[in-house]
Design an enzyme around this catalytic site. Structure first.
Site, PDB file in Angstrom:
ATOM      1  N   LYS A  12      57.156  45.049  17.981  1.00  0.00           N
ATOM      2  CA  LYS A  12      56.335  45.916  18.860  1.00  0.00           C
ATOM      3  C   LYS A  12      56.274  45.308  20.252  1.00  0.00           C
ATOM      4  O   LYS A  12      56.456  44.102  20.434  1.00  0.00           O
ATOM      5  CB  LYS A  12      54.914  46.091  18.317  1.00  0.00           C
ATOM      6  CG  LYS A  12      54.121  44.791  18.056  1.00  0.00           C
ATOM      7  CD  LYS A  12      53.367  44.214  19.209  1.00  0.00           C
ATOM      8  CE  LYS A  12      52.529  42.985  18.811  1.00  0.00           C
ATOM      9  NZ  LYS A  12      52.094  42.165  19.963  1.00  0.00           N
ATOM     10  N   GLY A  98      54.985  37.198  20.667  1.00  0.00           N
ATOM     11  CA  GLY A  98      54.145  38.368  20.965  1.00  0.00           C
ATOM     12  C   GLY A  98      54.794  39.680  20.567  1.00  0.00           C
ATOM     13  O   GLY A  98      54.359  40.753  20.972  1.00  0.00           O
ATOM     14  N   SER A 104      54.907  42.243  11.202  1.00  0.00           N
ATOM     15  CA  SER A 104      55.727  43.355  10.725  1.00  0.00           C
ATOM     16  C   SER A 104      56.352  43.019   9.369  1.00  0.00           C
ATOM     17  O   SER A 104      56.427  43.877   8.481  1.00  0.00           O
ATOM     18  CB  SER A 104      56.809  43.674  11.762  1.00  0.00           C
ATOM     19  OG  SER A 104      57.458  44.884  11.455  1.00  0.00           O
ATOM     20  N   ASP A 136      47.268  42.250  13.959  1.00  0.00           N
ATOM     21  CA  ASP A 136      48.357  43.185  14.283  1.00  0.00           C
ATOM     22  C   ASP A 136      48.951  43.873  13.055  1.00  0.00           C
ATOM     23  O   ASP A 136      49.719  44.828  13.194  1.00  0.00           O
ATOM     24  CB  ASP A 136      49.531  42.444  14.949  1.00  0.00           C
ATOM     25  CG  ASP A 136      49.214  41.970  16.346  1.00  0.00           C
ATOM     26  OD1 ASP A 136      48.155  42.360  16.875  1.00  0.00           O
ATOM     27  OD2 ASP A 136      50.025  41.218  16.902  1.00  0.00           O
TER      28      ASP A 136
HETATM   29  O1  C5P Z   1      44.668  37.849  13.718  1.00  0.00           O
HETATM   30  P1  C5P Z   1      45.647  36.822  14.177  1.00  0.00           P
HETATM   31  O2  C5P Z   1      45.796  35.688  13.207  1.00  0.00           O
HETATM   32  O3  C5P Z   1      46.957  37.408  14.578  1.00  0.00           O
HETATM   33  O4  C5P Z   1      45.042  36.203  15.517  1.00  0.00           O
HETATM   34  C1  C5P Z   1      45.390  34.926  15.985  1.00  0.00           C
HETATM   35  C2  C5P Z   1      44.308  34.403  16.908  1.00  0.00           C
HETATM   36  O5  C5P Z   1      44.270  35.189  18.091  1.00  0.00           O
HETATM   37  C3  C5P Z   1      42.917  34.498  16.346  1.00  0.00           C
HETATM   38  O6  C5P Z   1      42.590  33.338  15.618  1.00  0.00           O
HETATM   39  C4  C5P Z   1      42.050  34.605  17.593  1.00  0.00           C
HETATM   40  O7  C5P Z   1      41.834  33.333  18.145  1.00  0.00           O
HETATM   41  C5  C5P Z   1      42.938  35.355  18.555  1.00  0.00           C
HETATM   42  N1  C5P Z   1      42.627  36.801  18.617  1.00  0.00           N
HETATM   43  C6  C5P Z   1      41.472  37.217  19.271  1.00  0.00           C
HETATM   44  N2  C5P Z   1      41.184  38.568  19.326  1.00  0.00           N
HETATM   45  C7  C5P Z   1      42.016  39.484  18.795  1.00  0.00           C
HETATM   46  C8  C5P Z   1      43.201  39.080  18.134  1.00  0.00           C
HETATM   47  C9  C5P Z   1      43.474  37.724  18.073  1.00  0.00           C
HETATM   48  O8  C5P Z   1      40.709  36.398  19.776  1.00  0.00           O
HETATM   49  N3  C5P Z   1      41.700  40.765  18.867  1.00  0.00           N
END
Ligand code: C5P
Length: 287
Positions: A12, A98, A104, A136
């Protein structure tokens, strides 16, 4: 169905990404548009009758942290399923870029195992499980290009017109957490209405990326990773350039597939690039 080969797990791009504020749970409230592109990981899955979940193929980072493996284990636990699986991933999407590659892979694994294990969970339930794996992942489970809010899990499908992109990966891996925790991050962008974005008609090819807003993570990422700064400066010659997610990949919209291919051919050494197209929807949406 006991096995499925060459299942796509597309990447994405975040056409923009606004950070609205910090939440009590440590996450941030966002607004973003997620666009699927045809840069794809490929996954083969075979059912095992002994309950063992086995991971083969390309693995990035610690094997136990692998999101496809964690997705399969979570689904197995939550449904008390006695089947296992052999999961082979062929990676094309770089990690820490990113581009949502790991997310995915996890989503394709959930959607495929739901069938192969005959679980019949609906997408809403699959997306709930997906959110436990990462912010995501629900986007890829739902499978429509989308306006995203909340942590990224509140999704409104949107139609995006066809678009050609150049994506550059400056060969550095970024920690998402580190970017979000940077004290210099702008966290107070005003919320926009989905309608403002929809008014542009999703016509990325005509409008380019800059009309949709900015990526609030970009300034922090550029400062911490000079390679991202250089990649954005390089792409700026081809039009407005933007970082996706927390980086490190950057992209721009081009007028044609040929223009995208030419831009990739002229990249300096040490960077990887792809000429890609936007997808109207996830190829596994009908599953
Ligand atoms: O959810 P994911 O593991 O992909 O997110 C990684 C890190 O990115 C989280 O631990 C958080 O610190 C940050 N994050 C955030 N707000 C979001 C998505 C991610 O602060 N909406």
């Amino acid at each position: 169905m006991e096995r499925a080969f060459a299942l796509p797990a597309p990447a994405k791009l975040n056409l923009f990404l606004h950070v609205l504020g910090r939440r009590p749970d440590g996450y941030h409230d966002l607004q973003s548009v997620f666009a699927l592109i045809d840069l794809t990981d490929w996954i083969d899955i075979e059912r095992r009758d002994d309950g063992v979940i086995e991971r083969q193929g390309d693995v990035v980072g610690a094997p136990e942290a692998d999101l496809a493996l964690r997705a399969a284990r979570l689904l197995q636990q939550q449904t008390h399923c006695s089947y296992g699986a052999r999961i082979r991933v062929t990676k094309r999407i770089p990690a820490g870029a990113g581009l949502g590659g790991g997310s995915s892979d996890a989503a394709t694994t959930l959607v495929a195992l739901n069938r192969i294990w005959q679980l019949r969970l609906d997408r809403t339930r699959l997306a709930e499980l997906a959110l436990q794996l990462g912010a995501d992942v629900p986007f890829f489970v739902h499978g429509s290009n989308a306006f995203a809010e909340g942590r990224g899990e509140r999704l409104t499908p949107i139609a995006l017109g066809p678009a050609h992109y150049v994506v550059i990966w400056p060969q550095v891996a970024v920690s998402t957490k580190e970017i979000f925790e940077d004290p210099g991050l702008t966290r107070n962008t005003k919320a926009t209405k989905m309608a403002d974005f929809a008014a542009a008609g999703g016509d990325i090819a005509a409008l380019g990326v800059s009309c949709f807003g900015r990526n609030d993570l970009e300034a922090v990422a550029r400062r911490r990773y000079p390679e991202i700064d250089r990649a954005l400066a390089h792409l700026a010659a081809h039009g407005a350039a933007r970082m996706t997610g927390s980086g490190s990949a950057v992209f721009t919209v081009t007028r044609s597939a040929d223009a995208a291919t030419a831009a990739v051919a002229s990249l300096p050494g040490g960077w990887q690039g792809w000429a890609v197209q936007g997808l109207p929807q996830h190829p596994l949406l009908p599953w």
